[in-house]
Motif scaffolding. Structure first.
Motif, mmCIF file in Angstrom:
data_model
loop_
_atom_site.group_PDB
_atom_site.id
_atom_site.type_symbol
_atom_site.label_atom_id
_atom_site.label_comp_id
_atom_site.label_asym_id
_atom_site.label_seq_id
_atom_site.Cartn_x
_atom_site.Cartn_y
_atom_site.Cartn_z
ATOM 1 N N MET A 240 0.848 -1.011 -0.075
ATOM 2 C CA MET A 240 -0.304 0.307 -0.025
ATOM 3 C C MET A 240 0.750 1.163 0.033
ATOM 4 S SD MET A 240 -3.205 -0.072 -0.409
ATOM 5 C CE MET A 240 -4.858 0.170 -0.113
ATOM 6 N N ILE A 241 1.999 1.143 0.627
ATOM 7 C CA ILE A 241 2.874 2.335 0.696
ATOM 8 C C ILE A 241 3.488 2.762 -0.765
ATOM 9 C CG2 ILE A 241 4.878 3.276 1.641
ATOM 10 C CD1 ILE A 241 4.115 1.612 4.448
ATOM 11 N N GLU A 242 3.850 1.495 -1.253
ATOM 12 C CA GLU A 242 4.371 1.701 -2.619
ATOM 13 C C GLU A 242 3.345 2.237 -3.542
ATOM 14 O OE1 GLU A 242 5.915 -2.264 -3.786
ATOM 15 O OE2 GLU A 242 7.292 -2.201 -2.315
ATOM 16 N N ASP A 243 2.142 1.766 -3.520
ATOM 17 C CA ASP A 243 0.882 2.242 -4.378
ATOM 18 C C ASP A 243 1.056 3.837 -3.815
ATOM 19 O OD1 ASP A 243 0.227 -0.251 -5.133
ATOM 20 O OD2 ASP A 243 -1.511 -0.276 -3.870
ATOM 21 N N ARG A 244 1.032 4.217 -2.722
ATOM 22 C CA ARG A 244 0.853 5.736 -2.663
ATOM 23 C C ARG A 244 2.194 6.529 -3.228
ATOM 24 N NH1 ARG A 244 -2.493 8.343 1.071
ATOM 25 N NH2 ARG A 244 -3.406 6.512 1.826
ATOM 26 N N THR A 245 3.020 5.927 -2.929
ATOM 27 C CA THR A 245 4.299 6.608 -3.586
ATOM 28 C C THR A 245 4.086 6.844 -5.068
ATOM 29 O OG1 THR A 245 5.543 5.547 -1.595
ATOM 30 C CG2 THR A 245 6.880 6.615 -3.514
ATOM 31 N N LEU A 246 3.772 5.641 -5.494
ATOM 32 C CA LEU A 246 3.758 5.728 -7.179
ATOM 33 C C LEU A 246 2.654 6.808 -7.472
ATOM 34 C CD1 LEU A 246 4.841 4.796 -9.826
ATOM 35 C CD2 LEU A 246 3.368 2.654 -9.477
ATOM 36 N N VAL A 247 1.392 6.502 -6.771
ATOM 37 C CA VAL A 247 0.425 7.330 -7.321
ATOM 38 C C VAL A 247 0.600 8.921 -6.975
ATOM 39 C CG1 VAL A 247 -2.152 8.030 -6.588
ATOM 40 C CG2 VAL A 247 -1.497 5.680 -6.706
ATOM 41 N N GLU A 248 1.319 9.124 -5.867
ATOM 42 C CA GLU A 248 1.362 10.472 -5.673
ATOM 43 C C GLU A 248 2.520 11.161 -6.632
ATOM 44 O OE1 GLU A 248 0.234 10.777 -1.027
ATOM 45 O OE2 GLU A 248 2.609 10.814 -1.409
ATOM 46 N N ALA A 249 3.275 10.369 -7.246
ATOM 47 C CA ALA A 249 4.504 10.649 -8.005
ATOM 48 C C ALA A 249 3.632 10.799 -9.612
ATOM 49 C CB ALA A 249 5.526 9.547 -8.007
ATOM 50 N N VAL A 250 2.765 10.263 -9.904
ATOM 51 C CA VAL A 250 2.042 10.285 -11.000
ATOM 52 C C VAL A 250 1.292 11.641 -10.960
ATOM 53 C CG1 VAL A 250 0.174 9.500 -12.619
ATOM 54 C CG2 VAL A 250 2.108 7.748 -11.661
ATOM 55 N N LEU A 251 0.442 11.624 -9.799
ATOM 56 C CA LEU A 251 -0.196 13.056 -9.721
ATOM 57 C C LEU A 251 0.545 14.114 -9.711
ATOM 58 C CD1 LEU A 251 -2.933 11.885 -7.121
ATOM 59 C CD2 LEU A 251 -3.288 11.961 -9.453
ATOM 60 N N ALA A 252 1.687 14.205 -9.326
ATOM 61 C CA ALA A 252 2.663 15.540 -9.074
ATOM 62 C C ALA A 252 3.372 15.389 -10.384
ATOM 63 C CB ALA A 252 3.690 15.283 -8.136
ATOM 64 N N GLU A 253 3.101 14.609 -11.480
ATOM 65 C CA GLU A 253 3.716 14.617 -12.866
ATOM 66 C C GLU A 253 5.285 14.612 -13.002
ATOM 67 O OE1 GLU A 253 2.136 17.720 -15.226
ATOM 68 O OE2 GLU A 253 0.132 17.487 -14.332
ATOM 69 N N ALA A 254 5.638 13.575 -11.915
ATOM 70 C CA ALA A 254 7.223 13.492 -11.788
ATOM 71 C C ALA A 254 7.594 12.617 -12.974
ATOM 72 C CB ALA A 254 7.323 12.408 -10.624
ATOM 73 N N PRO A 255 8.754 13.217 -13.810
ATOM 74 C CA PRO A 255 9.172 12.496 -14.995
ATOM 75 C C PRO A 255 9.290 10.921 -14.719
ATOM 76 C CG PRO A 255 10.553 14.418 -14.438
ATOM 77 C CD PRO A 255 9.682 14.307 -13.225
ATOM 78 N N GLY A 256 8.697 10.427 -15.748
ATOM 79 C CA GLY A 256 8.730 8.790 -15.640
ATOM 80 C C GLY A 256 7.973 8.064 -14.945
ATOM 81 N N ALA A 257 6.933 8.837 -14.191
ATOM 82 C CA ALA A 257 6.405 8.009 -12.931
ATOM 83 C C ALA A 257 5.301 7.317 -13.670
ATOM 84 C CB ALA A 257 5.696 9.103 -11.964
ATOM 85 N N PHE A 258 4.428 8.058 -14.627
ATOM 86 C CA PHE A 258 3.393 7.100 -15.274
ATOM 87 C C PHE A 258 3.914 6.214 -16.226
ATOM 88 C CE2 PHE A 258 -0.321 6.519 -18.151
ATOM 89 C CZ PHE A 258 -0.989 6.124 -17.296
#
Lengths: 130, 189
Positions: B1-19
C-alpha cells in the motif's frame, strides 16, 4: 448460472478442497494456468502510453487556461475604461449629478466590490494560492 | 500500500517517468485480464492502451480503498467487458448442470493421467481447454493462478460476489479436469 452452495453440497466442497491442495490432475491444471501469457506489447508500450496520456492531459487543460486568460483581459479592459469614464468624462459626471440619486457613490462602490469579488472567483485556484 | 501511495503521488505530481513506471508495473496484469476476456492480441493491445489512458485520467479518484493492482484490474476488466458487449459476445455460458453434479459423481482418481499422456501433451491439452472456457471463467482462473490474486481481490476486480468467483473458479477447474479425463464422457458446465 447459480452459485454453488459449498456448505450444503459436500461433494463440491470436497472437490474444492482437492483443487486448492492441487491433488492429482489439479496440479497439472494449476501449472497450465500459470503458463504461457507473455504480454505481446511493444517494448516501448509504457513510454508511448505515458506520452499520449500526458499530451491529452495538456490538451484538456489548454482551453480552460485560455478561457480564464480571456475573461481576465476582458474584465481588466472593462474596469479600466469604466474608471477612466468616471474620472475623465465630463458628460458622465454630469449625468451622475443630474440623476441626483442619494447614495450613488455608495452604489458605485458596491458594484465595484461585486465586480472585484467576481474577478477573483474567476481566477484559477492555483493562481490565487500564489 | 505504501508503494502504491508513493507511485500514485508521483504520477499526480507529474514526476518525470512516473506514469511510464506505473504502466510497466501493471501492463502484465492488464494484458492477462484483457487477453483472457477478448482473445484477440491486436484488440488487447489497443484496449490496454485505453485502460491506461483511463487510469491516467481518473487516478485522482483513487482512494486507496483497495490495492492499486485491483483498481487497475477493475478498469481493465470493465474495458474488456464493454468491448465484448459491443461485439455481443457472451461472457458466461449457461450450462444445464449448474453445480457440476453429474461430473462430480463420475470422477476418476486422475492420479496417472499426466504420466499416461506426458507433461507436454497434458499442458497442450490444458492450454487449449483454458482457451475454450467462457471469458469470465478463463479470466478468474488466470487471475487466481497466474497473477496470484486472492478471491477477495478478484471480487474487487470483477465486482462479482465471493461465492460467484468461487463457483466460477470451481467450475473452470472441474471442466479442465473433465478435459483430462475424456473417458468419463461427461463435461462439467
Amino acid at each position: 448460472m447459480k452459485d454453488i452452495d459449498f456448505r450444503t453440497n459436500h461433494a463440491a466442497e470436497n472437490e474444492w478442497q482437492a483443487q486448492e491442495r492441487g491433488d492429482g490432475p489439479y496440479a497439472a491444471i494449476g501449472r497450465a494456468a500459470r503458463q504461457g501469457m507473455e504480454p505481446a506489447l511493444p517494448p516501448d508500450f509504457a513510454e508511448r502510453v505515458a506520452a499520449t496520456a500526458q499530451a491529452r492531459a495538456r490538451a484538456l487543460r489548454q482551453p480552460a487556461r485560455l478561457e480564464s486568460w480571456l475573461i481576465g483581459v476582458l474584465l481588466a479592459v472593462l474596469v479600466v475604461t469604466g474608471g477612466a469614464a468616471m474620472v475623465f468624462d465630463a458628460r458622465f459626471q454630469m449625468t451622475l449629478r443630474e440623476l441626483d440619486v442619494p447614495g450613488t457613490t455608495w452604489l458605485l462602490g458596491l458594484a465595484a466590490c461585486a465586480a472585484l469579488t467576481q474577478a477573483i472567483a474567476w481566477l484559477p485556484a492555483s493562481r490565487r494560492q500564489g | 500500500m505504501i508503494e502504491d501511495r508513493t507511485l500514485v503521488e508521483a504520477v499526480l505530481a507529474e514526476a518525470p517517468g512516473a506514469f511510464a513506471r506505473l504502466v510497466r508495473t501493471y501492463q502484465g496484469l492488464c494484458w492477462h485480464i484483457v487477453q483472457r476476456m477478448v482473445r484477440q492480441p491486436d484488440d488487447t493491445a489497443e484496449l490496454c492502451q485505453e485502460v491506461f489512458l483511463r487510469v491516467h485520467r481518473t487516478l485522482h479518484q483513487f482512494r486507496y480503498e483497495s490495492p492499486l493492482r485491483a483498481w487497475i484490474g477493475r478498469i481493465a476488466y470493465h474495458t474488456a467487458l464493454r468491448h465484448l458487449e459491443r461485439k455481443r459476445i457472451d461472457i458466461v455460458d449457461l450450462g444445464a448442470d449448474e453445480d457440476g453434479q453429474a461430473f462430480l459423481e463420475n470422477l476418476g482418481d486422475g492420479a496417472d493421467l499426466e504420466e499416461r499422456m506426458g507433461q507436454d501433451q497434458a499442458d497442450a491439452l490444458l492450454h487449449a481447454a483454458i482457451e475454450a472456457l467462457p471469458p469470465v471463467q478463463r479470466t478468474v482462473l488466470t487471475l487466481y493462478h497466474l497473477d496470484e490474486l486472492s478471491i477477495a481481490e478478484i471480487t474487487q476486480v470483477t465486482g462479482m460476489a465471493t461465492g460467484t468467483i468461487k463457483s466460477h473458479l470451481f467450475r473452470a477447474r472441474l471442466r479442465l479436469r473433465g478435459e483430462l479425463e475424456p473417458s468419463m464422457g461427461v463435461t462439467a458446465p
